[in-house]
Design an enzyme around this catalytic site. Structure first.
Site, PDB file in Angstrom:
ATOM      1  NE  ARG A  58      -3.171  -0.085   3.070  1.00 41.83           N
ATOM      2  CZ  ARG A  58      -4.404   0.390   3.294  1.00 41.83           C
ATOM      3  NH1 ARG A  58      -5.447  -0.215   2.777  1.00 41.83           N
ATOM      4  NH2 ARG A  58      -4.585   1.458   4.038  1.00 41.83           N
ATOM      5  CG  HIS A  72      -0.764  15.186 -13.589  1.00 38.61           C
ATOM      6  ND1 HIS A  72      -1.687  14.720 -12.690  1.00 38.61           N
ATOM      7  CD2 HIS A  72      -0.875  14.393 -14.678  1.00 38.61           C
ATOM      8  CE1 HIS A  72      -2.327  13.693 -13.215  1.00 38.61           C
ATOM      9  NE2 HIS A  72      -1.854  13.480 -14.421  1.00 38.61           N
ATOM     10  CB  SER A 100       9.540  -1.355   9.221  1.00 35.90           C
ATOM     11  OG  SER A 100      10.008  -1.762   7.935  1.00 35.90           O
ATOM     12  CD  GLU A 163      -0.432   1.072   4.470  1.00 34.47           C
ATOM     13  OE1 GLU A 163       0.344   0.134   4.712  1.00 34.47           O
ATOM     14  OE2 GLU A 163      -1.669   1.008   4.671  1.00 34.47           O
TER      15      GLU A 163
END
Length: 196
Positions: A58, A72, A100, A163
Site C-alpha cells: 500500500r 502532471h 519500518s 499509508e
C-alpha cells in the site's frame, strides 16, 4: 454479509471515518511542525533531474499517486519496477517509503541509488531505521508501525495511518510545488492521461 464476519461492536462506518480523519489530522499536525524537513524534501524533489519512487504494498500504491501528480507538474518521474524505468544516476532522487525502514528491497534500492550519486529521500514511521540512515532527507510520518497492534498510536489495522499519511503528504508536496510554479490547472491538464 459474509457468513465468516462476526460483528462484535456497534461501530458504524461514519464513526470509523471520524476516528480515521481524527488520527490523520493529528499526524498531519505533527508533520507540519517538521516544516524544515518538508521544505528539504520539496527542494530535493523539485531540483532533481528525474524522480524515482519506490514503496512496497500500500505504501507503493500511495507513492504511485504522488508520482502521477509530479508528472502532471512536468517533472520526469518513474515508478521503480515498471518495465520502462531507466537506470538511476547522479542528479536523480529516489523517493522511498517504508514504515519500518527495514524493507529489504527498498534498502537495496536506496544503497544502489547512493552508490551512483543519486539523492535518497525517505518517508518512514521509524526515524532511527536503516533506511533513514541511508537517506539524505528523512521525513518521519507519525504513525504506528505495521506490527504494532497495541492501539496506542493508531486504532487502525497495520500500517493504515502511515499509508494514508503518505497520500496526504504526497498531495501536499505536489500542491506546494504547483503553487510555487505559477502554472495553472490548464497548463497541467495536457499531461493528464488520455488513454484511459
Amino acid at each position: 454479509m459474509n457468513a465468516n464476519i462476526t460483528l462484535t461492536t456497534h461501530t458504524t462506518v461514519g464513526s470509523a471515518l471520524q476516528e480515521i480523519t481524527s488520527e490523520l489530522a493529528r499526524s498531519s499536525d505533527t508533520l507540519t511542525l517538521a516544516g524544515r524537513t518538508l521544505e528539504d524534501l520539496a527542494a530535493v524533489v523539485s531540483g532533481a533531474e528525474r524522480v524515482f519512487v519506490l514503496g512496497s504494498g500500500r505504501s507503493g500504491l500511495a507513492l504511485k499517486m504522488t508520482a502521477m501528480r509530479l508528472m502532471h507538474l512536468g517533472l520526469t518521474t518513474h515508478v521503480v519496477g515498471e518495465i520502462t524505468t531507466p537506470a538511476i544516476r547522479a542528479g536523480d532522487v529516489l523517493l522511498v517509503a517504508s514504515g519500518s525502514g527495514t524493507t529489504a528491497g527498498i534498502l537495496q534500492a536506496a544503497e544502489k541509488a547512493r552508490s551512483v550519486g543519486a539523492t535518497v529521500a525517505a518517508l518512514t514511521a521509524t526515524p532511527e531505521s536503516p533506511l533513514a540512515q541511508l537517506a539524505q532527507v528523512t521525513v518521519e510520518v507519525p504513525a504506528a508501525a505495521k506490527l504494532d497492534r497495541s492501539g496506542s498510536i493508531s486504532a487502525q489495522y497495520a500500517g493504515s495511518l502511515f499509508e494514508q499519511g503518505l497520500v496526504v503528504l504526497g498531495d501536499a508536496l505536489f500542491h506546494a510545488l504547483w503553487q510555487r510554479s505559477g502554472l495553472t490547472g490548464d497548463d497541467l491538464w495536457p499531461r493528464h492521461a488520455n488513454l484511459e
